[in-house]
Motif scaffolding. Structure first.
Motif, short mmCIF file in Angstrom:
data_model
loop_
_atom_site.label_atom_id
_atom_site.label_comp_id
_atom_site.label_asym_id
_atom_site.label_seq_id
_atom_site.Cartn_x
_atom_site.Cartn_y
_atom_site.Cartn_z
N PRO A 31 -4.72 11.41 7.73
CA PRO A 31 -5.40 12.16 6.67
C PRO A 31 -6.86 11.74 6.50
CG PRO A 31 -3.31 11.22 5.89
CD PRO A 31 -3.59 10.62 7.23
N GLU B 57 -2.92 11.71 -2.52
CA GLU B 57 -4.13 11.89 -1.70
C GLU B 57 -5.23 10.93 -2.17
OE1 GLU B 57 -6.25 15.61 -2.08
OE2 GLU B 57 -7.03 15.41 -0.03
N ARG B 58 -5.40 10.86 -3.49
CA ARG B 58 -6.42 9.96 -4.05
C ARG B 58 -6.12 8.50 -3.70
NH1 ARG B 58 -6.57 7.17 -8.62
NH2 ARG B 58 -4.71 8.09 -9.52
N GLY C 115 -4.82 7.40 -1.00
CA GLY C 115 -4.92 7.12 0.45
C GLY C 115 -3.61 7.19 1.20
N VAL C 116 -2.70 8.09 0.79
CA VAL C 116 -1.40 8.20 1.46
C VAL C 116 -1.57 8.62 2.93
CG1 VAL C 116 -0.95 10.65 0.97
CG2 VAL C 116 0.97 9.04 1.08
N LYS C 117 -0.64 8.18 3.77
CA LYS C 117 -0.74 8.53 5.19
C LYS C 117 0.24 9.62 5.59
CE LYS C 117 -1.12 6.69 9.83
NZ LYS C 117 -0.67 5.70 10.78
N THR D 161 1.78 4.06 1.95
CA THR D 161 1.70 4.72 3.25
C THR D 161 2.48 6.03 3.22
OG1 THR D 161 1.45 2.63 4.41
CG2 THR D 161 2.28 4.48 5.70
N VAL E 190 -3.04 17.83 2.71
CA VAL E 190 -3.34 16.45 2.33
C VAL E 190 -3.00 15.46 3.44
CG1 VAL E 190 -2.55 14.60 0.78
CG2 VAL E 190 -3.08 16.86 -0.14
N ARG F 251 0.86 -1.19 0.00
CA ARG F 251 0.00 0.00 0.00
C ARG F 251 0.89 1.24 0.00
NH1 ARG F 251 -0.20 -1.56 5.72
NH2 ARG F 251 -1.97 -2.92 5.33
N GLY G 251 -8.37 11.58 3.76
CA GLY G 251 -8.43 10.68 2.59
C GLY G 251 -8.24 9.23 3.01
N LEU G 252 -7.36 9.00 3.95
CA LEU G 252 -7.13 7.64 4.44
C LEU G 252 -8.34 7.14 5.22
CD1 LEU G 252 -5.16 5.26 4.88
CD2 LEU G 252 -4.34 6.45 6.92
#
Lengths: 297, 266
Positions: free
Chosen positions: B150, A69-70, A72-74, A24, A99, A22, B152-153
């Motif tokens: 975030p 961002e789209r 799902g970055v942490k 992250t 973000v 993923r 988004g997450l």
């Protein structure tokens, strides 16, 4: 070959791979290997002269942040070279902080009073944390500057004081490069903690990194990982399973290996880089052996 | 066959008991007074405080629905550490003391019971579809701090779980974020240790069904001095006792992001 260039090993044949799990952490390799210091142990042989990896243009960095961002970055990290040399860093940090929590890895030498004010304003306005990681290799000016160059200690410590005074609680990042010359019982961690407390930093934050035989310390023919060594090890635990790095010439799985041909995963598209990463480099062995992380924690 | 999901009207949710049976009793009494249908614990029963085995009878007596946390998973599987994932040697030093104390004083039956706990729970609160976890839906010991998570997450977690509301704990500090379109993320807080704000109170959460989800954070005052004396009598570190008395965290600070760290004393 220019002095200071990393060894461009590109032979990835028979190398083990790490899966992509993923996204992250997104790393922005903002200034390539352009730096105002020329540390003897630099992981990517950065320096002031003729950088072998060019800086990233702001538009590519922006696109990567929006794409991340789209996806799902942490966390987002800015590195180089010295990221604060990039003329667009403040605008990019502002975008990034909208973000995700954002970290800058810096040598601290160009964090003036004015820049510290700017960073404090950015941090106050953001929902997410702004983390500033200031590199320092010893609490002693002479020992530090032997590695990082004349005057580096004074400027980095001034940056820590400025950030601390504004409540930005910087993370001091040290390598173990000087540790062999030290004999005090507490080790690197205790030495830095005591130093920061004595400096009036009441919330000392430290990150200690092992020394990697990469960049300026790299030599050809270093030992590499094999499938045999990794047998029974969960490769999804490796940082490269959750990390992608946008650099001027493509996307990589590891901030240490950004710019090296064997580590390149895609041109500039993050999603296209979501595939297995080759563990071909001697640095992959160090990463596996030490269990270290380039992330903050 | 669709999953069977129980529907509630009003629930109490907390995490991180951390061996604090005194605060647990106070929390359970408080929640009952507030007319909740059910009480949920999102895991981490052990660590930090004294007398681990005093927590279990209370949970059973009050029919608390418990999820497994990373501490519980470690205790159940006989791991040698708490699974918090610290790298800071000072944090690891204190985490080790806490874990070894808790492991040696948690009965084999209670440890085995921890191994039977689920990691997720789904329910309905009126129209709201709730998913509960300890750290995050994907990793039991993932820290979801307010300033490091975030939106988004969080939306991605909710999409994957086909839920409207995510409830988690693990960090020790509560927060709530409305994500739009009826989506919410709530870190419900912990009742075993104060939340680094300079007061000894601990916190749990009441969630109420309605057109808009009701989220209320409830402070719990309990007999801090009795707990502190019990910790001292058990030989637990003075740093832990200081936290209980003052409300400031003194250990395990490594994972705090900048904003949360800046708000604390150490």
């Amino acid at each position: 070959m220019k002095v200071g260039l990393p060894v461009m090993i590109a032979d990835t044949a028979d190398a083990p791979v790490a899966p992509f799990v993923r996204l992250t952490a997104l790393w922005i390799q903002l200034t390539g290997t352009w730096c105002n210091l020329e540390c003897t142990h630099c992981l990517n042989a950065s320096g002031p002269r003729d950088p072998w990896l060019r800086p990233l243009d702001a538009e590519t960095a922006r696109r990567a942040i929006v794409e991340a961002e789209r996806l799902g970055v942490k966390e987002i990290y800015f590195t180089g070279g010295e990221p604060f040399l990039h003329k667009d860093i403040v605008a990019l940090l502002e975008l990034s902080l909208a973000v995700a929590p954002t970290t800058v890895l810096t040598n601290g030498t160009v964090i003036t009073e004015a820049m510290a004010d700017t960073l404090a304003a950015l941090a106050r306005a953001a929902v997410y944390s702004l983390e500033i990681r200031v590199s320092l290799d010893d609490v002693d000016p002479d020992l530090n500057d032997r590695v990082r160059g004349p005057g580096a200690w004074a400027k980095a410590v001034a940056a820590v004081r400025r950030l601390n005074a504004r409540g930005l609680v910087p993370i001091v990042t040290a390598t173990e490069i000087i540790a062999a010359e030290r004999t005090d019982a507490g080790g690197t961690y205790q030495r830095f903690r005591d130093f920061l407390l004595a400096e009036g930093v009441t919330k000392p934050r430290l990150k200690i990194l092992p020394v990697f035989a990469v960049g300026r310390l790299e030599t050809p023919g270093g030992e590499r990982l094999t499938d045999e060594v990794l047998e029974g090890f969960d490769r999804a635990q490796l940082q490269c399973a959750e990390t992608r790095v946008i650099a001027a010439d493509g996307v990589y799985a590891c901030p240490i290996l950004a710019g090296l041909p064997g580590a390149r995963l895609s041109d500039a598209d993050l999603e296209a880089s979501f595939r297995a990463a080759s563990l071909y480099h001697p640095a992959c062995l160090t990463c596996h052996q030490t269990g270290m992380t380039c992330r903050n924690a | 066959m669709p999953e069977r999901v129980t529907e509630y009207r009003r629930i109490a949710v907390f995490g991180g008991v951390y061996n604090n049976a005194i605060a647990l009793r106070e929390t359970l009494d408080d929640a009952r007074r507030r007319d909740v249908d059910a009480v949920f614990c999102l895991g981490d029963l052990g660590g930090f405080g004294p007398h681990p085995d005093r927590v279990y009878p209370l949970l059973r007596e009050h029919d608390v629905l418990v999820l497994q946390g990373n501490y519980d998973e470690s205790l159940a599987s006989g791991r040698t550490d708490c699974g918090c994932g610290y790298t800071d040697p000072r944090d690891n030093h204190f985490a080790r003391i806490s874990y070894e104390y808790t492991f040696s004083r948690t009965s084999p039956d209670n440890r085995a019971w921890l191994g039977t706990l689920p990691r997720h729970r789904r329910l309905r609160l009126g129209e709201h579809r709730i998913v509960m976890c300890h750290g995050s839906p994907r990793v039991i010991n993932e820290f979801l701090w307010e300033s490091s998570t975030p939106s988004g997450l969080l939306r991605a977690f909710l999409r994957e779980a086909e839920a409207d509301v995510l409830l988690c704990t693990h960090t020790g500090i509560k927060w709530h974020r409305a994500l739009g379109d009826g989506a919410h993320a709530v870190n419900v807080g912990v009742i075993g240790r104060p939340e680094n704000d300079g007061t000894p109170d601990v916190w749990y959460t009441i969630l109420t069904a309605g057109p808009d989800l009701g989220v209320e954070f409830v402070p719990v005052r309990y007999d801090v001095e009795t707990l502190a004396r019990e910790m001292e009598a058990e030989g637990l570190p003075a740093e832990f006792v200081e936290t209980i008395r003052t409300g400031w965290w003194t250990t395990c600070l490594e994972n705090l992001p900048a904003k949360e760290r800046a708000r604390g004393k150490f």
